[in-house]
Design an enzyme around this catalytic site. Structure first.
Site, mmCIF file in Angstrom:
data_model
loop_
_atom_site.group_PDB
_atom_site.id
_atom_site.type_symbol
_atom_site.label_atom_id
_atom_site.label_comp_id
_atom_site.label_asym_id
_atom_site.label_seq_id
_atom_site.Cartn_x
_atom_site.Cartn_y
_atom_site.Cartn_z
ATOM 1 N N HIS A 1 0.573 -1.203 0.005
ATOM 2 C CA HIS A 1 0.086 -0.042 0.203
ATOM 3 C C HIS A 1 0.700 1.406 0.007
ATOM 4 O O HIS A 1 0.230 2.447 -0.117
ATOM 5 C CB HIS A 1 -1.176 0.036 1.351
ATOM 6 C CG HIS A 1 -2.428 0.551 0.807
ATOM 7 N ND1 HIS A 1 -3.528 0.356 1.618
ATOM 8 C CD2 HIS A 1 -2.736 1.305 -0.063
ATOM 9 C CE1 HIS A 1 -4.508 0.960 1.168
ATOM 10 N NE2 HIS A 1 -4.240 1.503 -0.199
ATOM 11 N N ASP B 1 -9.738 -0.276 4.076
ATOM 12 C CA ASP B 1 -8.646 -0.966 4.533
ATOM 13 C C ASP B 1 -8.985 -1.297 5.911
ATOM 14 O O ASP B 1 -10.158 -0.519 6.765
ATOM 15 C CB ASP B 1 -7.686 0.049 4.581
ATOM 16 C CG ASP B 1 -6.185 -0.476 4.867
ATOM 17 O OD1 ASP B 1 -5.235 0.013 3.890
ATOM 18 O OD2 ASP B 1 -5.996 -1.612 5.340
ATOM 19 N N HIS C 1 -6.684 -0.905 8.152
ATOM 20 C CA HIS C 1 -5.734 0.080 8.673
ATOM 21 C C HIS C 1 -5.900 1.509 8.130
ATOM 22 O O HIS C 1 -6.558 1.548 6.984
ATOM 23 C CB HIS C 1 -4.434 -0.559 8.363
ATOM 24 C CG HIS C 1 -4.005 -1.930 8.712
ATOM 25 N ND1 HIS C 1 -4.334 -3.064 7.736
ATOM 26 C CD2 HIS C 1 -4.165 -2.483 9.889
ATOM 27 C CE1 HIS C 1 -4.054 -4.276 8.394
ATOM 28 N NE2 HIS C 1 -3.684 -3.885 9.560
ATOM 29 N N ASP D 1 -3.310 3.620 7.784
ATOM 30 C CA ASP D 1 -2.026 3.689 6.770
ATOM 31 C C ASP D 1 -1.590 5.471 6.731
ATOM 32 O O ASP D 1 -1.578 5.965 5.720
ATOM 33 C CB ASP D 1 -2.308 3.306 5.428
ATOM 34 C CG ASP D 1 -2.365 1.947 5.471
ATOM 35 O OD1 ASP D 1 -2.181 1.311 6.377
ATOM 36 O OD2 ASP D 1 -2.809 1.441 4.425
ATOM 37 N N HIS E 1 4.291 1.265 4.071
ATOM 38 C CA HIS E 1 2.929 1.021 3.651
ATOM 39 C C HIS E 1 1.932 1.290 4.709
ATOM 40 O O HIS E 1 0.837 1.193 4.548
ATOM 41 C CB HIS E 1 2.867 -0.694 3.172
ATOM 42 C CG HIS E 1 2.818 -1.429 4.402
ATOM 43 N ND1 HIS E 1 2.095 -2.583 4.195
ATOM 44 C CD2 HIS E 1 3.279 -1.831 5.674
ATOM 45 C CE1 HIS E 1 2.212 -3.439 5.404
ATOM 46 N NE2 HIS E 1 3.073 -2.649 6.133
ATOM 47 N N ASP F 1 -7.405 -1.943 -0.032
ATOM 48 C CA ASP F 1 -6.382 -2.797 0.433
ATOM 49 C C ASP F 1 -7.218 -4.167 0.907
ATOM 50 O O ASP F 1 -8.323 -4.116 1.510
ATOM 51 C CB ASP F 1 -5.846 -2.287 1.962
ATOM 52 C CG ASP F 1 -4.984 -2.953 2.388
ATOM 53 O OD1 ASP F 1 -4.065 -2.704 3.059
ATOM 54 O OD2 ASP F 1 -4.858 -4.314 2.326
ATOM 55 N N ASP G 1 -6.895 -6.637 2.619
ATOM 56 C CA ASP G 1 -6.880 -6.835 4.057
ATOM 57 C C ASP G 1 -8.174 -6.414 4.760
ATOM 58 O O ASP G 1 -8.420 -6.630 5.956
ATOM 59 C CB ASP G 1 -5.822 -6.833 4.810
ATOM 60 C CG ASP G 1 -5.493 -5.546 4.979
ATOM 61 O OD1 ASP G 1 -4.262 -5.213 5.341
ATOM 62 O OD2 ASP G 1 -6.161 -4.473 5.365
ATOM 63 N N GLU H 1 -1.994 -5.252 -1.896
ATOM 64 C CA GLU H 1 -1.458 -6.139 -0.377
ATOM 65 C C GLU H 1 -2.022 -7.690 -0.615
ATOM 66 O O GLU H 1 -2.065 -8.365 0.204
ATOM 67 C CB GLU H 1 -2.146 -5.671 0.673
ATOM 68 C CG GLU H 1 -1.799 -4.377 1.186
ATOM 69 C CD GLU H 1 -0.115 -4.341 1.748
ATOM 70 O OE1 GLU H 1 0.304 -5.356 2.028
ATOM 71 O OE2 GLU H 1 0.280 -3.140 2.001
HETATM 72 N N1 LIG Z 1 -1.861 -3.683 5.786
HETATM 73 C C1 LIG Z 1 -1.271 -2.597 6.683
HETATM 74 N N2 LIG Z 1 -1.927 -1.356 6.124
HETATM 75 O O1 LIG Z 1 -2.850 -1.273 5.498
HETATM 76 N N3 LIG Z 1 -0.439 -2.653 7.369
HETATM 77 C C2 LIG Z 1 0.460 -1.511 7.732
HETATM 78 C C3 LIG Z 1 -0.419 -0.819 8.848
HETATM 79 C C4 LIG Z 1 -0.134 -1.459 10.190
HETATM 80 N N4 LIG Z 1 -0.806 -0.340 11.217
HETATM 81 MN MN LIG Z 2 -3.170 -0.569 3.627
HETATM 82 MN MN LIG Z 3 -4.356 -3.066 5.510
#
Ligand SMILES: N/C(=N\O)NCCC[NH3+]
Ligand SMILES: [Mn+2]
Ligand SMILES: [Mn+2]
Ligand SMILES: [Mn+2]
Length: 314
Positions: free
Chosen positions: A96, A119, A121, A123, A136, A227, A229, A272
């Site tokens: 990312h 996401d 997260h 980021d 990322h 993302d 995830d 990702e």
């Molecule tokens: N997948 C991630 N971000 O979208 N990992 C990094 C963020 C972890 N705080």
């Molecule tokens: Mn991300």
């Molecule tokens: Mn993520």
């Protein structure tokens, strides 16, 4: 829909190998053919070639700054070109950190953008708040006007100009946010639909309110940064930082169907996907096929089905 695809086989925004294989896996699962099959015009611009920057020592905690900065500069000019060629841009990651170049390149060709960030997260760590130094987890901090004063000078990052206003950002799917990131989100008043809001409101209301928010003043082109995830690891396990309690397949698809029907989707990142993080072939396939389905949803596929306007029943 006219679609321009860029492959960005890049992994240096994070520590795990394998995510650089995302672009070719997504293509091998039939993305181009399936987009054409639903009536899209598709131009595949191929994969960018990212060269290693040697002796790329950390700066403070920030890891691989020169490599990540250079790669994103390449990506930014590629995205700008795809936009100037008149396509909706699809950027296939890669990690990312690539959102830096994707959004920067998009912003060079469209002066004002809204960003929908899907996401687990946020980021949005700055180089100084990031606990890990993995870029990322930081891409948004380099892009937002209100954080500009918090970004130190870093080699190969001077080409980056903040291009997004906090009010033009919406997050969907958050469930693993660092304290420092939470402070930033609150301080900047950024609109967030965490998994709590997804549960409370339901995805339909989340999308309604997402669009109310980003269209509140003037309607701007949408940059959707997806993302993989964001989805629950039961659906998309082959990814670097899976987090339980994610979006269902149906919720993930609904997001893309809703954004598509606004008619304002201008660029989408799909990042990702990491085959090396899948325990079985089945886990890898589920992850890759879902990534493809999400992109098909961005470009007009709807679950009710469709038929060509000139279909004549025999
Ligand atoms: N997948 C991630 N971000 O979208 N990992 C990094 C963020 C972890 N705080
Ligand atoms: Mn991300
Ligand atoms: Mn993520
Ligand atoms: Mn400045």
């Amino acid at each position: 829909h006219s679609v321009g695809i860029i492959g960005a086989p890049f992994s240096k925004g994070q520590p795990r190998d394998g995510v650089e294989r995302g672009p070719d896996l997504i293509r091998a699962a039939g993305l181009v053919e399936k987009l054409k099959g639903q009536g899209c015009i598709v131009k595949d611009y191929g994969n960018l070639i990212f060269e290693e920057v040697p002796n790329d020592e950390p700066i403070g905690r920030v890891k691989r700054p020169r490599t990540v900065g250079r790669a994103n500069e390449q990506l930014a000019s590629a995205v700008e070109r795809v936009k100037n060629d008149g396509h909706t841009c699809v950027m296939l990651g890669g990690d990312h950190s690539l959102a830096i170049g994707s959004i920067q390149g998009h912003a060079s060709s469209r002066n004002e953008l809204s960003v929908v960030w899907v996401d687990a997260h946020a980021d949005i760590n700055t180089p100084l708040t990031s606990p890990t130094g993995n870029i990322h987890g930081q891409p948004m901090s380099y892009l937002i006007h209100e954080l500009h004063s918090k970004i130190p000078v870093m080699p190969n990052f001077s080409w980056i100009k903040p291009c997004i206003a906090a009010k033009d950002i919406v997050y969907i799917g958050l469930r693993d946010v660092d304290p420092e990131e939470h402070y930033i989100l609150k301080r900047l008043g950024i609109k967030v639909f965490s998994m709590t809001e997804v549960d409370r409101l339901g995805i339909a209301k989340v999308m309604e309110q997402t669009c109310d928010h980003i269209f509140s003043k003037v309607k701007k082109p949408i940059h959707l940064s997806y993302d993989i995830d964001a989805l629950d690891p039961s659906i998309t396990p082959a990814t670097g930082t899976p987090v339980v309690g994610g979006l269902s397949y149906r919720e993930g698809i609904y997001i893309t169907e809703y954004i598509c029907q606004t008619g304002l989707l201008s660029a989408v990142d799909m990042v990702e996907v990491n085959p090396k993080r899948g325990k079985t072939e089945e886990e890898i396939k589920s992850t890759v096929n879902t990534a493809v389905d999400l992109l098909l949803g961005c470009f007009g596929r709807v679950r009710e089905g469709s038929h060509s306007p000139d279909y004549k029943m025999p």
